[in-house]
Scaffold this motif. Structure first.
Motif, PDB file in Angstrom:
ATOM      1  N   THR A  38       0.847  -1.182   0.000  1.00 16.95           N
ATOM      2  CA  THR A  38       0.000   0.000   0.000  1.00 16.95           C
ATOM      3  C   THR A  38       0.887   1.238   0.000  1.00 16.95           C
ATOM      4  O   THR A  38       1.793   1.358   0.818  1.00 16.95           O
ATOM      5  N   VAL A  39       0.633   2.126  -0.947  1.00 17.59           N
ATOM      6  CA  VAL A  39       1.385   3.378  -1.046  1.00 17.59           C
ATOM      7  C   VAL A  39       0.499   4.521  -0.588  1.00 17.59           C
ATOM      8  O   VAL A  39      -0.636   4.652  -1.044  1.00 17.59           O
ATOM      9  N   GLN A  40       1.030   5.322   0.329  1.00 17.31           N
ATOM     10  CA  GLN A  40       0.381   6.550   0.763  1.00 17.31           C
ATOM     11  C   GLN A  40       1.320   7.681   0.371  1.00 17.31           C
ATOM     12  O   GLN A  40       2.356   7.883   1.009  1.00 17.31           O
ATOM     13  N   ALA A  41       0.986   8.369  -0.711  1.00 14.92           N
ATOM     14  CA  ALA A  41       1.876   9.386  -1.271  1.00 14.92           C
ATOM     15  C   ALA A  41       1.253  10.765  -1.144  1.00 14.92           C
ATOM     16  O   ALA A  41       0.061  10.944  -1.369  1.00 14.92           O
ATOM     17  N   THR A  42       2.083  11.733  -0.794  1.00 21.99           N
ATOM     18  CA  THR A  42       1.662  13.129  -0.779  1.00 21.99           C
ATOM     19  C   THR A  42       2.414  13.833  -1.896  1.00 21.99           C
ATOM     20  O   THR A  42       3.625  13.661  -2.032  1.00 21.99           O
ATOM     21  N   VAL A  43       1.691  14.612  -2.706  1.00 22.32           N
ATOM     22  CA  VAL A  43       2.319  15.355  -3.793  1.00 22.32           C
ATOM     23  C   VAL A  43       1.885  16.811  -3.698  1.00 22.32           C
ATOM     24  O   VAL A  43       0.722  17.111  -3.445  1.00 22.32           O
ATOM     25  N   ASP A  44       2.850  17.721  -3.854  1.00 20.78           N
ATOM     26  CA  ASP A  44       2.594  19.148  -3.710  1.00 20.78           C
ATOM     27  C   ASP A  44       3.382  19.894  -4.775  1.00 20.78           C
ATOM     28  O   ASP A  44       4.462  19.468  -5.178  1.00 20.78           O
ATOM     29  N   CYS A  45       2.842  21.007  -5.243  1.00 19.03           N
ATOM     30  CA  CYS A  45       3.553  21.859  -6.192  1.00 19.03           C
ATOM     31  C   CYS A  45       4.370  22.891  -5.422  1.00 19.03           C
ATOM     32  O   CYS A  45       3.832  23.609  -4.582  1.00 19.03           O
ATOM     33  N   GLY A  46       5.660  22.959  -5.716  1.00 14.62           N
ATOM     34  CA  GLY A  46       6.504  23.985  -5.123  1.00 14.62           C
ATOM     35  C   GLY A  46       6.256  25.335  -5.780  1.00 14.62           C
ATOM     36  O   GLY A  46       6.428  26.381  -5.174  1.00 14.62           O
ATOM     37  N   ASN A  47       5.848  25.308  -7.036  1.00 12.15           N
ATOM     38  CA  ASN A  47       5.417  26.512  -7.762  1.00 12.15           C
ATOM     39  C   ASN A  47       4.366  26.078  -8.773  1.00 12.15           C
ATOM     40  O   ASN A  47       4.230  24.892  -9.066  1.00 12.15           O
ATOM     41  N   PHE A  48       3.589  27.016  -9.264  1.00 10.53           N
ATOM     42  CA  PHE A  48       2.501  26.688 -10.190  1.00 10.53           C
ATOM     43  C   PHE A  48       2.379  27.820 -11.199  1.00 10.53           C
ATOM     44  O   PHE A  48       2.458  28.994 -10.837  1.00 10.53           O
ATOM     45  N   ASN A  49       2.222  27.497 -12.465  1.00 10.55           N
ATOM     46  CA  ASN A  49       2.093  28.505 -13.496  1.00 10.55           C
ATOM     47  C   ASN A  49       0.862  28.203 -14.333  1.00 10.55           C
ATOM     48  O   ASN A  49       0.766  27.138 -14.941  1.00 10.55           O
ATOM     49  N   SER A  50      -0.083  29.122 -14.326  1.00  4.56           N
ATOM     50  CA  SER A  50      -1.314  28.950 -15.086  1.00  4.56           C
ATOM     51  C   SER A  50      -1.500  30.155 -16.007  1.00  4.56           C
ATOM     52  O   SER A  50      -1.725  31.263 -15.525  1.00  4.56           O
ATOM     53  N   TYR A  51      -1.413  29.911 -17.286  1.00  7.01           N
ATOM     54  CA  TYR A  51      -1.594  30.969 -18.283  1.00  7.01           C
ATOM     55  C   TYR A  51      -0.669  32.157 -18.016  1.00  7.01           C
ATOM     56  O   TYR A  51      -1.016  33.303 -18.256  1.00  7.01           O
ATOM     57  N   GLY A  52       0.514  31.882 -17.447  1.00  8.04           N
ATOM     58  CA  GLY A  52       1.465  32.955 -17.162  1.00  8.04           C
ATOM     59  C   GLY A  52       1.360  33.533 -15.770  1.00  8.04           C
ATOM     60  O   GLY A  52       2.238  34.258 -15.334  1.00  8.04           O
ATOM     61  N   ASP A  53       0.270  33.243 -15.046  1.00  8.99           N
ATOM     62  CA  ASP A  53       0.141  33.711 -13.668  1.00  8.99           C
ATOM     63  C   ASP A  53       0.645  32.624 -12.731  1.00  8.99           C
ATOM     64  O   ASP A  53       0.456  31.438 -12.974  1.00  8.99           O
ATOM     65  N   THR A  54       1.266  33.029 -11.649  1.00 10.77           N
ATOM     66  CA  THR A  54       1.763  32.047 -10.681  1.00 10.77           C
ATOM     67  C   THR A  54       1.035  32.204  -9.355  1.00 10.77           C
ATOM     68  O   THR A  54       0.752  33.311  -8.916  1.00 10.77           O
ATOM     69  N   TRP A  55       0.713  31.087  -8.749  1.00 12.42           N
ATOM     70  CA  TRP A  55       0.140  31.043  -7.412  1.00 12.42           C
ATOM     71  C   TRP A  55       0.240  29.619  -6.926  1.00 12.42           C
ATOM     72  O   TRP A  55       0.588  28.716  -7.686  1.00 12.42           O
ATOM     73  N   ASP A  56      -0.069  29.401  -5.663  1.00 10.65           N
ATOM     74  CA  ASP A  56      -0.034  28.047  -5.123  1.00 10.65           C
ATOM     75  C   ASP A  56      -1.358  27.373  -5.450  1.00 10.65           C
ATOM     76  O   ASP A  56      -2.424  27.906  -5.158  1.00 10.65           O
ATOM     77  N   SER A  57      -1.294  26.213  -6.071  1.00  9.42           N
ATOM     78  CA  SER A  57      -2.502  25.500  -6.451  1.00  9.42           C
ATOM     79  C   SER A  57      -2.272  24.003  -6.317  1.00  9.42           C
ATOM     80  O   SER A  57      -1.145  23.546  -6.165  1.00  9.42           O
ATOM     81  N   PHE A  58      -3.360  23.274  -6.386  1.00  7.79           N
ATOM     82  CA  PHE A  58      -3.262  21.814  -6.319  1.00  7.79           C
ATOM     83  C   PHE A  58      -2.569  21.259  -7.562  1.00  7.79           C
ATOM     84  O   PHE A  58      -2.733  21.796  -8.659  1.00  7.79           O
ATOM     85  N   PRO A  59      -1.840  20.153  -7.411  1.00 11.47           N
ATOM     86  CA  PRO A  59      -1.263  19.486  -8.571  1.00 11.47           C
ATOM     87  C   PRO A  59      -2.368  18.988  -9.512  1.00 11.47           C
ATOM     88  O   PRO A  59      -3.466  18.649  -9.076  1.00 11.47           O
ATOM     89  N   ILE A  60      -2.060  18.952 -10.792  1.00 14.04           N
ATOM     90  CA  ILE A  60      -3.011  18.488 -11.807  1.00 14.04           C
ATOM     91  C   ILE A  60      -2.612  17.076 -12.250  1.00 14.04           C
ATOM     92  O   ILE A  60      -1.431  16.788 -12.435  1.00 14.04           O
ATOM     93  N   ASP A  61      -3.607  16.226 -12.435  1.00 15.38           N
ATOM     94  CA  ASP A  61      -3.410  14.857 -12.941  1.00 15.38           C
ATOM     95  C   ASP A  61      -2.334  14.065 -12.193  1.00 15.38           C
ATOM     96  O   ASP A  61      -1.436  13.492 -12.820  1.00 15.38           O
ATOM     97  N   PRO A  62      -2.404  13.990 -10.873  1.00 16.38           N
ATOM     98  CA  PRO A  62      -1.398  13.187 -10.171  1.00 16.38           C
ATOM     99  C   PRO A  62      -1.577  11.708 -10.491  1.00 16.38           C
ATOM    100  O   PRO A  62      -2.699  11.238 -10.707  1.00 16.38           O
ATOM    101  N   SER A  63      -0.471  10.992 -10.548  1.00 15.38           N
ATOM    102  CA  SER A  63      -0.546   9.554 -10.826  1.00 15.38           C
ATOM    103  C   SER A  63       0.592   8.822 -10.139  1.00 15.38           C
ATOM    104  O   SER A  63       1.630   9.412  -9.819  1.00 15.38           O
ATOM    105  N   ILE A  64       0.378   7.544  -9.924  1.00 16.72           N
ATOM    106  CA  ILE A  64       1.384   6.670  -9.323  1.00 16.72           C
ATOM    107  C   ILE A  64       1.874   5.710 -10.391  1.00 16.72           C
ATOM    108  O   ILE A  64       1.071   5.130 -11.127  1.00 16.72           O
TER     109      ILE A  64
END
Length: 157
Positions: A38-64
């Motif tokens: 059983t894998v319990q994984a935490t994934v976080d974005c250290g930085n995020f860029n959306s359409y040129g704007d940056t902010w802290d947001s959830f990761p997109i399409d996480p997968s194992i």
């Protein structure tokens, strides 16, 4: 007469040996199957860029991803309170030797793509892996954005 009795004894002994061999094979204990991991994984974005704007947001399409058998399904995903991290939980096939997590931390560009992801080696006998990855996105000249995920910590039980 002596040869007939000897032949009967040899045949009886042979039949006994065959029967004993068949019963031994049929009743022999089989080794227990290896436990799934059983894998319990935490994934976080250290930085995020959306359409040129940056902010802290959830990761997109996480997968194992897992080796050598693959992850074998879709993980359950929940958000981690008070953060923009996600927790993924998935049961992997027994015999899995390594696992990695990837996610996207950019969107809205002409090209956004997954880069590399560090993996965790799973020692024999381990049934639970708890690990954390931090992902960072950056432009790759001449313009696509690539997200790489780095292992931050791992523990086993």
């Amino acid at each position: 007469m002596f040869t007939v009795n000897s032949a009967r004894r040899v045949l009886a002994l042979g039949a006994t040996l065959v029967t004993t061999g068949v019963l031994s094979a049929a009743l022999a204990p089989t080794p227990a199957a290896a436990a799934a991991v059983t894998v319990q994984a935490t994934v976080d974005c250290g930085n995020f860029n959306s359409y040129g704007d940056t902010w802290d947001s959830f990761p997109i399409d996480p997968s194992i991803s897992a080796s050598p058998y693959g992850a074998g399904g879709t993980p359950s995903i929940v958000s981690v309170p008070i953060t923009n991290a996600l927790r993924l939980t998935q049961t992997l096939p027994s015999g899995t030797t390594s696992v990695s997590v990837s996610a996207m931390c950019s969107r809205g560009h002409v090209y956004d793509f997954f880069g590399s992801a560090d993996s965790v080696t799973i020692p024999a006998g381990v049934t639970t892996v708890t690990a954390a990855w931090k992902c960072y996105t950056a432009p790759v000249n001449p313009g696509p954005w690539r997200t790489d995920c780095y292992l931050q910590s791992a523990s086993y039980s």
